[in-house]
Design a protein around this motif. Structure first.
Motif, PDB file in Angstrom:
ATOM      1  N   LEU A 160       0.775  -1.305   0.018  1.00  0.00           N
ATOM      2  CA  LEU A 160      -0.006   0.210  -0.269  1.00  0.00           C
ATOM      3  C   LEU A 160       1.246   1.071   0.204  1.00  0.00           C
ATOM      4  O   LEU A 160       1.560   1.355   0.831  1.00  0.00           O
ATOM      5  CB  LEU A 160      -0.604   0.230   1.335  1.00  0.00           C
ATOM      6  CG  LEU A 160      -1.844   1.014   1.954  1.00  0.00           C
ATOM      7  CD1 LEU A 160      -2.934   1.194  -0.087  1.00  0.00           C
ATOM      8  CD2 LEU A 160      -2.488   1.024   2.502  1.00  0.00           C
ATOM      9  N   LYS A 161       0.368   2.045  -1.110  1.00  0.00           N
ATOM     10  CA  LYS A 161       1.586   2.651  -0.913  1.00  0.00           C
ATOM     11  C   LYS A 161       0.420   4.522  -1.459  1.00  0.00           C
ATOM     12  O   LYS A 161       0.277   4.018  -2.152  1.00  0.00           O
ATOM     13  CB  LYS A 161       3.163   2.828  -2.238  1.00  0.00           C
ATOM     14  CG  LYS A 161       3.947   1.891  -1.838  1.00  0.00           C
ATOM     15  CD  LYS A 161       4.963   1.856  -2.872  1.00  0.00           C
ATOM     16  CE  LYS A 161       4.782   0.621  -4.116  1.00  0.00           C
ATOM     17  NZ  LYS A 161       5.822   0.936  -5.021  1.00  0.00           N
ATOM     18  N   ALA A 162       1.809   5.036  -1.020  1.00  0.00           N
ATOM     19  CA  ALA A 162       1.130   6.964  -1.780  1.00  0.00           C
ATOM     20  C   ALA A 162       1.100   7.252  -3.318  1.00  0.00           C
ATOM     21  O   ALA A 162       1.227   8.047  -3.300  1.00  0.00           O
ATOM     22  CB  ALA A 162       1.764   8.071  -1.250  1.00  0.00           C
ATOM     23  N   ASN A 184      -5.437  -5.253  -6.791  1.00  0.00           N
ATOM     24  CA  ASN A 184      -6.347  -3.450  -6.759  1.00  0.00           C
ATOM     25  C   ASN A 184      -4.946  -3.051  -6.250  1.00  0.00           C
ATOM     26  O   ASN A 184      -4.637  -2.232  -6.882  1.00  0.00           O
ATOM     27  CB  ASN A 184      -7.503  -2.590  -5.435  1.00  0.00           C
ATOM     28  CG  ASN A 184      -6.789  -3.789  -4.179  1.00  0.00           C
ATOM     29  OD1 ASN A 184      -6.551  -4.793  -3.744  1.00  0.00           O
ATOM     30  ND2 ASN A 184      -7.145  -2.776  -3.138  1.00  0.00           N
ATOM     31  N   HIS A 210      -4.814   5.498  -6.075  1.00  0.00           N
ATOM     32  CA  HIS A 210      -5.548   3.930  -6.029  1.00  0.00           C
ATOM     33  C   HIS A 210      -7.255   3.993  -6.230  1.00  0.00           C
ATOM     34  O   HIS A 210      -8.207   4.929  -6.298  1.00  0.00           O
ATOM     35  CB  HIS A 210      -5.977   4.484  -3.923  1.00  0.00           C
ATOM     36  CG  HIS A 210      -4.870   3.608  -3.230  1.00  0.00           C
ATOM     37  ND1 HIS A 210      -3.720   2.573  -3.230  1.00  0.00           N
ATOM     38  CD2 HIS A 210      -4.581   4.649  -2.036  1.00  0.00           C
ATOM     39  CE1 HIS A 210      -2.890   3.280  -2.418  1.00  0.00           C
ATOM     40  NE2 HIS A 210      -3.021   3.579  -1.722  1.00  0.00           N
ATOM     41  N   GLY A 211      -6.823   2.497  -7.305  1.00  0.00           N
ATOM     42  CA  GLY A 211      -8.459   2.533  -7.671  1.00  0.00           C
ATOM     43  C   GLY A 211      -9.694   2.369  -6.636  1.00  0.00           C
ATOM     44  O   GLY A 211      -9.286   2.576  -5.109  1.00  0.00           O
ATOM     45  N   HIS A 212     -10.181   1.848  -6.700  1.00  0.00           N
ATOM     46  CA  HIS A 212     -11.918   1.127  -6.227  1.00  0.00           C
ATOM     47  C   HIS A 212     -11.265  -0.033  -5.863  1.00  0.00           C
ATOM     48  O   HIS A 212     -12.031  -0.526  -7.935  1.00  0.00           O
ATOM     49  CB  HIS A 212     -13.119   2.426  -6.058  1.00  0.00           C
ATOM     50  CG  HIS A 212     -13.076   4.027  -5.795  1.00  0.00           C
ATOM     51  ND1 HIS A 212     -13.254   4.885  -6.466  1.00  0.00           N
ATOM     52  CD2 HIS A 212     -11.463   4.550  -5.292  1.00  0.00           C
ATOM     53  CE1 HIS A 212     -13.167   5.987  -5.583  1.00  0.00           C
ATOM     54  NE2 HIS A 212     -11.734   5.790  -5.175  1.00  0.00           N
ATOM     55  N   VAL A 213     -12.481  -0.968  -4.971  1.00  0.00           N
ATOM     56  CA  VAL A 213     -12.777  -2.020  -5.494  1.00  0.00           C
ATOM     57  C   VAL A 213     -14.257  -2.230  -5.284  1.00  0.00           C
ATOM     58  O   VAL A 213     -14.475  -1.728  -3.394  1.00  0.00           O
ATOM     59  CB  VAL A 213     -12.093  -2.462  -4.617  1.00  0.00           C
ATOM     60  CG1 VAL A 213     -12.855  -4.536  -4.262  1.00  0.00           C
ATOM     61  CG2 VAL A 213     -10.544  -3.020  -4.143  1.00  0.00           C
TER      62      VAL A 213
END
Lengths: 371, 371
Positions: free
Chosen positions: B141-143, B203, B146-149
């Motif tokens: 998990l990076k900055a 994701n 982000h897409g959505h799930v």
């Protein structure tokens, strides 16, 4: 409020861990069926038509298993070991309708029931069981158009991470340029952002209400209220500032930037259950310019003097279960009405500080929002 | 294939339940840290820099606890009981990097580790542990944006219910009228539609690849492959028809109707791991007009004679772990290339029939799709 109210809330919550319906007497109907919240293919735990719960655990060389659900003061339900290695047992009385968290104590250690799905509560993933309610239709999965529940990861500078939220979008969202109001909906102590969808069935409640034409469709945003580092005994030390920053400075702008929202006070509501109600109380008062609708579900009250120098809410909604001393809510409603506020209250019959109270509260609240 | 290949797949899968890295010798570094997949605030299970796992369970009156992870043939790792009521123990050797399912056997009964998060595998929610991989950055998990799930509930006439799927949409999806290709991505036996996001981190892998400019953004759809009613011993009885109907007649039209997709063969791919590979193999051959890209991750092979009367795939991707007898995949690639197909293979170093193989496979596959 706020500290006194929270103390009451938490005392009620704790007491009701062992709440059950008070009608235990007579024979037990042998029509037990698997709980709707069992893992796929699992026969136990089971529930009968009266609301008794029956458990069955394979533990061939264990000496003792106790289920945390049951009668207050008796430490839950003790299971009896059979010669086949299965421990079985039935609650001493019917349980309240709706959702209950529970766990097993096996020879002194705490574990989950391998038959049940897990739900995040009490700051851990616990077993869950569902006693079907007479009005269960309103939260059932039905053949209606379904909205989506999106997991989002939004950037949070104040906490230096990407934080998770779930966003319910109503059926048809995104098929046109139509924009929607938003309800920010908070879980209680020990829970997280998964609670309102999993335990609360918020998405199904909305899908059903929308299918029946009872609500103006809106978006629901559910994120973690940062409440779980607080211990029961030190609830007074909770400071709203950190979560308020995440919610109002980071999450709301992200939502308004990434979803089809109507980004103004008249189209933004905040609600929360239990400790999420305490958060709603604090944040709506601190940021009355952001929210037009306030709802506390088993989460305390507002007093007229707290509201008087703020932007006036379009609606205040206060609810609780009938087993949660509803006098506090009802008295507050009278006082607020006298002071000229638009207030609606709701008392869930025969439920305590548990999710059926809050599912029903959402059902009652949703049609009142954004009108 | 198909039955023979599946038998091999399942045999490998079963054998690798007890797989571990083969480098156990010498001293154990005392730099244990909580597994990244622990429940909030839980100190155990822990992992050290060599990949050893250490467990600690409170069970004051139990006699015996065994953890299913450890050395093959020795029945996992037996924990020792201390006078404080805690059972503790460390694996006899380092574990393979990546994600592993496990459970506890407590005095003969099977339960989950209260310290760990649960993941759906082996047709139940099991404990999970993560041995950080040297290349863990690609699924971290990076900055980055982000897409959505999204959880969707799509109508399924053939099964007379609303069925669940998860849909990954890339960052920026929906902010314009831009339309995207779609990958249909299947889990393995014993798993469900949650696996690719939870265990697989699909994701985050996509978010990171997109941020690095390595892939053309696309949608991923993950649904339940209806595989879990099949027992290990009766895998040959699995019929693809029911799932194929759900996928191709119900889910794909729902996705194309509700998401911004490019609804044609050149912009639609199917991939699956293990038994999901078997499903991909069958469905792409039966419906070669629907899918342009086929990928089997530890999920068997294609033979030229199976493909010859079908619409030609734009890409065939075959992968597995180096501990899964990769010769089968590599030989198939040679044969397919000779027959004129565009084939890419990937062998994940030092991994078996587990999720690090499939995370890496997705990382390798994604840049090849829809070009």
């Amino acid at each position: 409020m706020n500290l006194k109210c929270m103390t009451i809330i938490l005392a009620v919550a704790f007491a009701c861990t062992f709440c059950h319906a008070q009608t235990s007497s007579g024979s037990i109907n042998e029509d037990f069926r698997p709980s709707p919240l069992n893992q796929p293919g699992q026969e136990y735990p089971q529930v009968n038509s009266q609301g008794y719960a029956r458990f069955r655990i394979f533990a061939p060389h264990s000496d003792s298993i106790r289920v945390s659900l049951g009668l207050g003061g008796q430490g839950g339900t003790r299971l009896s070991k059979g010669s086949d290695g299965f421990f079985t047992g039935t609650t001493a009385g019917p349980m309240d309708e709706g959702f209950h968290y529970y766990h097993l104590t096996i020879d002194g250690g705490v574990f989950n029931d391998p038959g049940a799905l897990n739900f995040y509560g009490s700051t851990r993933w616990e077993s869950g069981i569902e006693i079907p309610a007479k009005d269960q239709d309103f939260y059932a999965l039905k053949a209606v158009p379904h909205g989506h529940v999106q997991q989002i990861l939004f950037p949070s500078k104040s906490t230096n991470t990407s934080r998770r939220a779930f966003v319910y979008t109503p059926p048809g969202y995104g098929k046109s340029s139509r924009r929607y109001p938003v309800l920010y909906l908070q879980h209680g102590w020990g829970e997280d952002e998964t609670a309102w969808s999993n335990q609360g069935r918020a998405n199904l409640i909305m899908d059903n209400l929308i299918a029946e034409g009872k609500v103006k469709p809106f978006i629901i945003v559910m994120t973690y209220g940062m409440t779980n580092e607080v211990k029961w005994g030190s609830i007074r030390s909770f400071k709203i500032d950190e979560f308020q920053t995440v919610l109002t400075d980071e999450l709301i702008p992200y939502i308004d930037n990434n979803f089809l929202t109507v980004a103004n006070r008249e189209n933004r509501a905040m609600a929360g259950l239990s400790m999420g109600g305490m958060e709603t109380h604090s944040i709506t008062l601190n940021k009355s310019d952001l929210f037009g609708y306030y709802a506390l579900l088993s989460g305390g009250i507002f007093k007229p003097e707290e509201l008087k120098d703020k932007a006036k809410p379009r609606l205040i909604f206060l609810s609780c279960g009938s087993k949660e001393r509803p006098e506090g809510v009802l008295n507050a409603v009278s006082t607020l009405k006298e002071a000229g506020y638009h207030v609606v209250s709701y008392v869930s019959e025969n439920t305590a500080h548990e999710f059926l109270t809050w599912r029903r509260s959402l059902r009652e609240l949703a049609p009142l929002l954004f009108n």
